[in-house]
Design a protein around this motif. Sequence first.
Motif, PDB file in Angstrom:
ATOM      1  N   ALA A 681      -0.269   8.656  -4.531  1.00  0.00           N
ATOM      2  CA  ALA A 681       0.569   7.476  -4.788  1.00  0.00           C
ATOM      3  C   ALA A 681      -0.306   6.235  -4.875  1.00  0.00           C
ATOM      4  CB  ALA A 681       1.591   7.351  -3.671  1.00  0.00           C
ATOM      5  N   HIS A 682      -1.211   6.110  -3.888  1.00  0.00           N
ATOM      6  CA  HIS A 682      -2.081   4.940  -3.868  1.00  0.00           C
ATOM      7  C   HIS A 682      -2.918   4.861  -5.141  1.00  0.00           C
ATOM      8  CE1 HIS A 682      -4.246   1.686  -1.977  1.00  0.00           C
ATOM      9  NE2 HIS A 682      -5.392   2.250  -2.395  1.00  0.00           N
ATOM     10  N   ASN A 685      -0.713   4.261  -8.158  1.00  0.00           N
ATOM     11  CA  ASN A 685      -0.048   2.951  -8.163  1.00  0.00           C
ATOM     12  C   ASN A 685      -0.960   1.830  -8.670  1.00  0.00           C
ATOM     13  OD1 ASN A 685       2.370   3.920  -7.352  1.00  0.00           O
ATOM     14  ND2 ASN A 685       2.058   3.502  -5.174  1.00  0.00           N
ATOM     15  N   GLN A 686      -2.220   1.944  -8.392  1.00  0.00           N
ATOM     16  CA  GLN A 686      -3.168   0.908  -8.831  1.00  0.00           C
ATOM     17  C   GLN A 686      -3.161   0.775 -10.356  1.00  0.00           C
ATOM     18  OE1 GLN A 686      -3.632  -0.605  -5.996  1.00  0.00           O
ATOM     19  NE2 GLN A 686      -5.822  -0.407  -5.584  1.00  0.00           N
ATOM     20  N   GLN A 689       0.076  -0.447 -11.627  1.00  0.00           N
ATOM     21  CA  GLN A 689       0.238  -1.895 -11.407  1.00  0.00           C
ATOM     22  C   GLN A 689      -0.516  -2.709 -12.484  1.00  0.00           C
ATOM     23  OE1 GLN A 689       2.099  -3.395  -8.644  1.00  0.00           O
ATOM     24  NE2 GLN A 689       1.987  -4.862 -10.322  1.00  0.00           N
ATOM     25  N   ALA A 690      -1.702  -2.203 -12.777  1.00  0.00           N
ATOM     26  CA  ALA A 690      -2.508  -2.887 -13.800  1.00  0.00           C
ATOM     27  C   ALA A 690      -1.798  -2.885 -15.145  1.00  0.00           C
ATOM     28  CB  ALA A 690      -3.875  -2.192 -13.917  1.00  0.00           C
ATOM     29  N   VAL A 692       1.426  -2.721 -15.597  1.00  0.00           N
ATOM     30  CA  VAL A 692       2.514  -3.708 -15.515  1.00  0.00           C
ATOM     31  C   VAL A 692       1.959  -5.121 -15.749  1.00  0.00           C
ATOM     32  CG1 VAL A 692       4.237  -4.741 -13.992  1.00  0.00           C
ATOM     33  CG2 VAL A 692       3.925  -2.257 -14.036  1.00  0.00           C
ATOM     34  N   ASN A 693       0.905  -5.431 -15.042  1.00  0.00           N
ATOM     35  CA  ASN A 693       0.354  -6.781 -15.103  1.00  0.00           C
ATOM     36  C   ASN A 693      -0.086  -7.156 -16.529  1.00  0.00           C
ATOM     37  OD1 ASN A 693       0.808  -6.962 -12.410  1.00  0.00           O
ATOM     38  ND2 ASN A 693      -1.342  -6.666 -11.813  1.00  0.00           N
ATOM     39  N   PHE A 694      -0.859  -6.240 -17.131  1.00  0.00           N
ATOM     40  CA  PHE A 694      -1.350  -6.552 -18.479  1.00  0.00           C
ATOM     41  C   PHE A 694      -0.204  -6.719 -19.462  1.00  0.00           C
ATOM     42  CE2 PHE A 694      -5.528  -4.666 -17.104  1.00  0.00           C
ATOM     43  CZ  PHE A 694      -6.249  -5.826 -17.290  1.00  0.00           C
ATOM     44  N   ARG A 696       2.943  -7.442 -18.975  1.00  0.00           N
ATOM     45  CA  ARG A 696       3.741  -8.639 -18.762  1.00  0.00           C
ATOM     46  C   ARG A 696       2.933  -9.906 -19.095  1.00  0.00           C
ATOM     47  NH1 ARG A 696       8.741  -9.000 -19.136  1.00  0.00           N
ATOM     48  NH2 ARG A 696       8.811 -10.685 -17.606  1.00  0.00           N
ATOM     49  N   LEU A 724       6.540   0.941 -13.934  1.00  0.00           N
ATOM     50  CA  LEU A 724       7.271   0.746 -12.681  1.00  0.00           C
ATOM     51  C   LEU A 724       8.098   1.986 -12.331  1.00  0.00           C
ATOM     52  CD1 LEU A 724       8.422  -2.980 -13.055  1.00  0.00           C
ATOM     53  CD2 LEU A 724       6.832  -2.056 -11.345  1.00  0.00           C
ATOM     54  N   GLY A 727       5.984   4.567 -10.875  1.00  0.00           N
ATOM     55  CA  GLY A 727       5.707   4.222  -9.474  1.00  0.00           C
ATOM     56  C   GLY A 727       6.859   4.611  -8.567  1.00  0.00           C
ATOM     57  N   ARG A 731       6.938   7.251  -5.440  1.00  0.00           N
ATOM     58  CA  ARG A 731       7.402   6.847  -4.118  1.00  0.00           C
ATOM     59  C   ARG A 731       8.430   7.844  -3.581  1.00  0.00           C
ATOM     60  NH1 ARG A 731       9.169   1.655  -5.212  1.00  0.00           N
ATOM     61  NH2 ARG A 731       7.009   1.029  -5.204  1.00  0.00           N
ATOM     62  N   ARG A 734       6.912  11.100  -2.550  1.00  0.00           N
ATOM     63  CA  ARG A 734       6.185  10.940  -1.297  1.00  0.00           C
ATOM     64  C   ARG A 734       7.143  10.937  -0.123  1.00  0.00           C
ATOM     65  NH1 ARG A 734       3.364   5.589  -0.579  1.00  0.00           N
ATOM     66  NH2 ARG A 734       4.846   5.468   1.131  1.00  0.00           N
ATOM     67  N   ARG A 902       7.374   2.256  18.097  1.00  0.00           N
ATOM     68  CA  ARG A 902       6.350   1.926  17.099  1.00  0.00           C
ATOM     69  C   ARG A 902       5.125   1.413  17.810  1.00  0.00           C
ATOM     70  NH1 ARG A 902      10.326  -0.455  12.617  1.00  0.00           N
ATOM     71  NH2 ARG A 902      11.179   1.563  12.062  1.00  0.00           N
TER      72      ARG A 902
ATOM     73  N   ASP B  19     -10.015  -3.210  -6.416  1.00  0.00           N
ATOM     74  CA  ASP B  19      -9.773  -2.527  -7.679  1.00  0.00           C
ATOM     75  C   ASP B  19      -9.928  -3.518  -8.826  1.00  0.00           C
ATOM     76  OD1 ASP B  19      -7.603   0.121  -8.612  1.00  0.00           O
ATOM     77  OD2 ASP B  19      -8.435  -1.389  -9.991  1.00  0.00           O
ATOM     78  N   ALA B  21      -9.391  -3.266 -12.026  1.00  0.00           N
ATOM     79  CA  ALA B  21      -8.247  -3.315 -12.955  1.00  0.00           C
ATOM     80  C   ALA B  21      -7.172  -4.217 -12.413  1.00  0.00           C
ATOM     81  CB  ALA B  21      -7.696  -1.902 -13.168  1.00  0.00           C
ATOM     82  N   ILE B  22      -6.907  -4.082 -11.109  1.00  0.00           N
ATOM     83  CA  ILE B  22      -5.894  -4.929 -10.489  1.00  0.00           C
ATOM     84  C   ILE B  22      -6.315  -6.390 -10.579  1.00  0.00           C
ATOM     85  CG2 ILE B  22      -4.794  -5.533  -8.284  1.00  0.00           C
ATOM     86  CD1 ILE B  22      -3.595  -3.027  -9.351  1.00  0.00           C
ATOM     87  N   SER B  25      -6.134  -7.574 -14.210  1.00  0.00           N
ATOM     88  CA  SER B  25      -4.759  -7.643 -14.746  1.00  0.00           C
ATOM     89  C   SER B  25      -3.966  -8.776 -14.091  1.00  0.00           C
ATOM     90  CB  SER B  25      -4.058  -6.307 -14.546  1.00  0.00           C
ATOM     91  OG  SER B  25      -3.845  -6.065 -13.174  1.00  0.00           O
ATOM     92  N   PHE B  28      -5.109 -11.893 -15.592  1.00  0.00           N
ATOM     93  CA  PHE B  28      -4.547 -12.026 -16.921  1.00  0.00           C
ATOM     94  C   PHE B  28      -3.095 -12.480 -16.843  1.00  0.00           C
ATOM     95  CE2 PHE B  28      -2.362 -10.184 -20.617  1.00  0.00           C
ATOM     96  CZ  PHE B  28      -3.129 -10.677 -21.655  1.00  0.00           C
ATOM     97  N   LEU B  29      -2.350 -11.855 -15.920  1.00  0.00           N
ATOM     98  CA  LEU B  29      -0.925 -12.161 -15.792  1.00  0.00           C
ATOM     99  C   LEU B  29      -0.694 -13.598 -15.330  1.00  0.00           C
ATOM    100  CD1 LEU B  29       2.045 -11.128 -15.766  1.00  0.00           C
ATOM    101  CD2 LEU B  29       1.665 -10.541 -13.356  1.00  0.00           C
ATOM    102  N   GLY B  90      -0.578  -0.349  -1.713  1.00  0.00           N
ATOM    103  CA  GLY B  90      -0.284   0.859  -2.491  1.00  0.00           C
ATOM    104  C   GLY B  90       0.794   1.697  -1.821  1.00  0.00           C
ATOM    105  N   PRO B 112       3.954  -0.135  -7.164  1.00  0.00           N
ATOM    106  CA  PRO B 112       3.858  -1.171  -8.205  1.00  0.00           C
ATOM    107  C   PRO B 112       5.050  -2.135  -8.156  1.00  0.00           C
ATOM    108  CG  PRO B 112       4.656   0.884  -9.161  1.00  0.00           C
ATOM    109  CD  PRO B 112       4.495   1.132  -7.703  1.00  0.00           C
ATOM    110  N   ASP B 115       6.365  -8.047 -12.356  1.00  0.00           N
ATOM    111  CA  ASP B 115       5.693  -9.341 -12.473  1.00  0.00           C
ATOM    112  C   ASP B 115       6.599 -10.472 -12.020  1.00  0.00           C
ATOM    113  OD1 ASP B 115       7.220  -8.562 -14.883  1.00  0.00           O
ATOM    114  OD2 ASP B 115       6.707 -10.620 -15.490  1.00  0.00           O
TER     115      ASP B 115
END
Lengths: 903, 216
Positions: A681-682, A685-686, A689-690, A692-694, A696, A724, A727, A731, A734, A902, B19, B21-22, B25, B28-29, B90, B112, B115
């Motif tokens: 997942a970790h 997800n990276q 996420q990238a 998504v970011n690019f 958007r 997303l 992702g 989740r 997991r 906890r 990371d 890429a993170i 990105s 960039f965002l 993550g 994830p 945005d």
Amino acid sequence: MRPWRYTVAIGACSIALLLKLALGPEIAPGAFITFYGAVVFSAWYGGLGAGLLATAVSTGLAMALFMSWTTAAGALDEITIFRVVLFVAIATALSALMGKLESSRRRILVAEERYRRLVHELEHRIRERTEQLSRANRSLLDEVAARQQTADALRDSEQRFASAFRDAPIGMILFRLGESPVVMETNRAFQEMLGYADGGFDASGMEKLIRPDDVREARADMQRLLSGETDGYQVERRFVHRAGHLIWAQVSVSIVRTSDALPLYLIAQLQDITARRRAEEALRASEASYRHLVQNISDGIFVVDHAGAVTYVSPAIEVVSGYHNDELSGRSFLDFVHPDDRDVAWAAFERARAAHVQPAEFRCVTRAGKLRWVRSTGSPVLQSDGQVGMRALLIDMTEVKEVEKAIAEREARFQAMMSTISDIVVLLDAEGRTRYLGPSVSRLLGYRSEELMNGFGFDLVHPEDHAATRGVFDELVREPGKTVMAVYRMQHRDGSFRWLESIATNRLDDPAVGHVVLTARDITERKQFEHDLRESELKFRTLAETAAAAIFIYQQGLLRYVNPAGEELTGYNQTELLATDLWNLIDRRFRDTARRRGTARLRGEEVPPRAVVRLVRKDGAKRWVDFTAALIQYNQAPAILGTAFDITDRRRAEKDARHRQAELAHVLRVSTMGEMASGLAHELNQPLQAVVNFARGCVYRLQAKGNGMSDLQEPLNQIAHEALRAGEIIRRIRRFVRKDTSKREAVNLNDLVVEAARILAAEAMQDGVVVELVTVPDLPLVQADAVQLEQVILNLMKNGIEAMPADKCSERTLHIETSMPRPDAVEVRIRDTGEGFGPELAEQVFTPFYTTKPNGLGMGLSISRSIVTAHGGTLWASSTPGRGATFGFTLGLNNGAGTKSRT
Amino acid sequence: MAQERRAAPEPVVFVVDDDTAIRRSLGFLIESIGLAVESYETAEHFLDAYDPERPGCLILDVRMPGMSGLNLQEELAKRHAELPIIIVTGYAEVPMAVRALKSGAVDFIEKPFSDQLLLERVGEAIESDRQRRQARRELDEAVALFATLTIREREVLAGVVLGKPNKVIATELGVGTKTVEAHRAKLMKKLKVYSLADLIRLAMMVTGGRVNPKRA
């Protein structure tokens, strides 16, 4: 006398004739027999003449009366003549024989009569002489007394007395009595009698005259006289002649006393009676000799003189020894005795001469050189010369000796045998006294035979066995010929007890035995062995009886032994088991294999010694057993010794363990998956996420520039959206695989049920199954692992859906409902409308790998149950065949799980 | 008060993530909407370069080699750096989130994330940072003005703030009313306030609510 004897002959013949006539004429030969009798009687009674007369008369009578004279003389047949001649000859011989016998008898009678007369005469004469002597003695005493009184009278009579003394025909001797008697005077007759006629008789030699054997007696007589007991006595005594031989004399002794009774003189008168004694002896010897002859005519008689020279032997000795009388006469008898036995023979000879009659046994040598054992009984014989010889009776003992020797050998053999055999041989009398005891007793009991002889055998018997053995013995003695056996303990000399086994036979009635014959044998070792064996047996029996494993022995189709554990295992008791076929106890599934192996083992074939089989108990329950078998010998035949352990519980435990292991494997798998999913997942997800970011970022830039590329905005937004979504999937996965048993949190079962329904909604819809969801409001929270419980609910729901295939079920509804069966518990039920199952499967469905699905693993319900159990709850199933099944689980609110914490 | 705003440096969005890429990105965002971005590969690099005077916010990854995001957050708190922090991770775990929020993080976002969510949070964080910085600046100015007052003026001010009439203040101080009025006018001039209300607001700000400006 003579005419009388002939009259007897005539008479005898007449009686014979009358007897013959009475017997009957037809018995012709009988005539001679009766006449023989007449002849014998006449000859025996009347002598030879009478016998001959009887013969003649008998012949005449027989011929006249029993042979036919009427026939011509020529007709006289030869047989008749022969008979007559034979008769005459035999009758004559008998007459002669009997006449001879009669005459010798008569001669003996005459001799005896003559001897008797002679003895009578002699005695008469001696009595007369003795009386004369007594009278003379008395007158002499009178004279002596008178002389004492008057010296004159004495002196006058002195001459007469002295003359009478000196010239008396009998021997006289005068002693003066003082300290010791002293010989004063002897007369001529005395001196002549003892061989001192020419003088030389020493007064001091008086003692020599008396035979040494008689000295004591003489002194005693003297003493009686001196003490005044008597004034005189008479004896017949032997005296020693000067020449050395003995003479017999009649002695009269008188004592002369003073007026005051003091002994003064002693006078002894002796008269020679040797001739008379000798005649007497001869008579006695002759008489005894004849008695021997008559009585022991078969035994030998021999006579030897004083030096041992043979003077007479009887014909019997001649026959046995092979020597003729002439060859023996004059030779010493020792010449014929075996050299080794000569001392014995001579000693016997000496004894016999001294009149000690005692038999002696010695060996004689015959002419042929053979040895003969003889028993000689000798007695003294007075010879004509006055010496004493011996006459002895000889009995041939050789045969007896041989028998004795044989007996002795047998006895020795018997003894040797007794000493070598280990059994004790005992002879007991009726009272139980030991009369014979074999030497082996020393080996068995440490005593020598002699020590126990004549004691009671029971003395050494162990006190505890005493009464019993005594009883057996008493019973034995009552019944002749009976044989009994007994086992008992006897005390060894060292104090220890030995076990003996005896066999006794009552032979009291058997004259050859006359005892109870008992043999005893030492069985101590055997007893010890038996004892050990018994102990060992007890040990093994206890071992078998108390063993936890079932132990049994199987042979020839039947059980021969089963221990208590075997009874417990099978539920049958011992009696039932011994009557049961072993194989029928085994579950049908294993029976044939087990039977095949068992019979193969009994045949001696190699088969695996262990097997796990299932038994059917008496109550029908089935038990798993671990069975071990071995081939043994039982009662001399092959048998199977088997042991069986009940491993049902162990198997169940093993199964449980396997189950848990599988579950653990699952947990491990799941947790591994969870771990992996986290990492995954970790990592995923990276980049997502990238993306998504690019994407958007592009959208924003396009918007800001406002140029004609607005048609790119939508795809860029889609890119972001898909990233997303990816992702989100990650989740969810997991969350699903995570199995963190340590994590308990407050869970609302309603939420779980709803989520599960949501997850399965698509599948249910696809299958055409209607899902009904009924949740009870305000359901209390439970401390639980939500993921795991959700898994359980999902599993039960999936099963429900799969239990309602479209082709088999018209109504297909899955009903899910939550409830509170008790104030302190919550419950989830999932009901389907499938075919359902029987009550026997209600438990089985939970066993691992049990499945009805074509592709199922059979783990679902098993894992579900373990999860619920781990939460302190219960998972159950119920069904009515044809009406669907219901699965459900109940969780307690206070199930012991800690409140959420906890770190 | 807007008219009082001085020209301030541009806010910057600081990004700390191992990371690449993170980092790129995100840069960039965020730049797409006109915000300045500074990216750092590790927490240590960020600490070296960090100037507390620079406004903006911090986007911080939790799992990083070396100093973790949470440790960096604690380090900043120790330095009284009041930069708003947005934590992204993550995989989220409840204990981690609790720890982050307790240490003063503005937000805790699981990757994830969309945005919109992030940019919204970033805008909020920059605005709050800006406001915090402005309040700080105004307080500093007020304190500086107060420092110009005499003791008598402060005494008069205290009376005024408490709503006392000039006569009462004059009586308490032992001076004449006229004197009080003169002080009052003088201090209001000094403090550049033109109404009583402004005077009281300023006084309250300086004293933190306590109306006793003697020790300020």
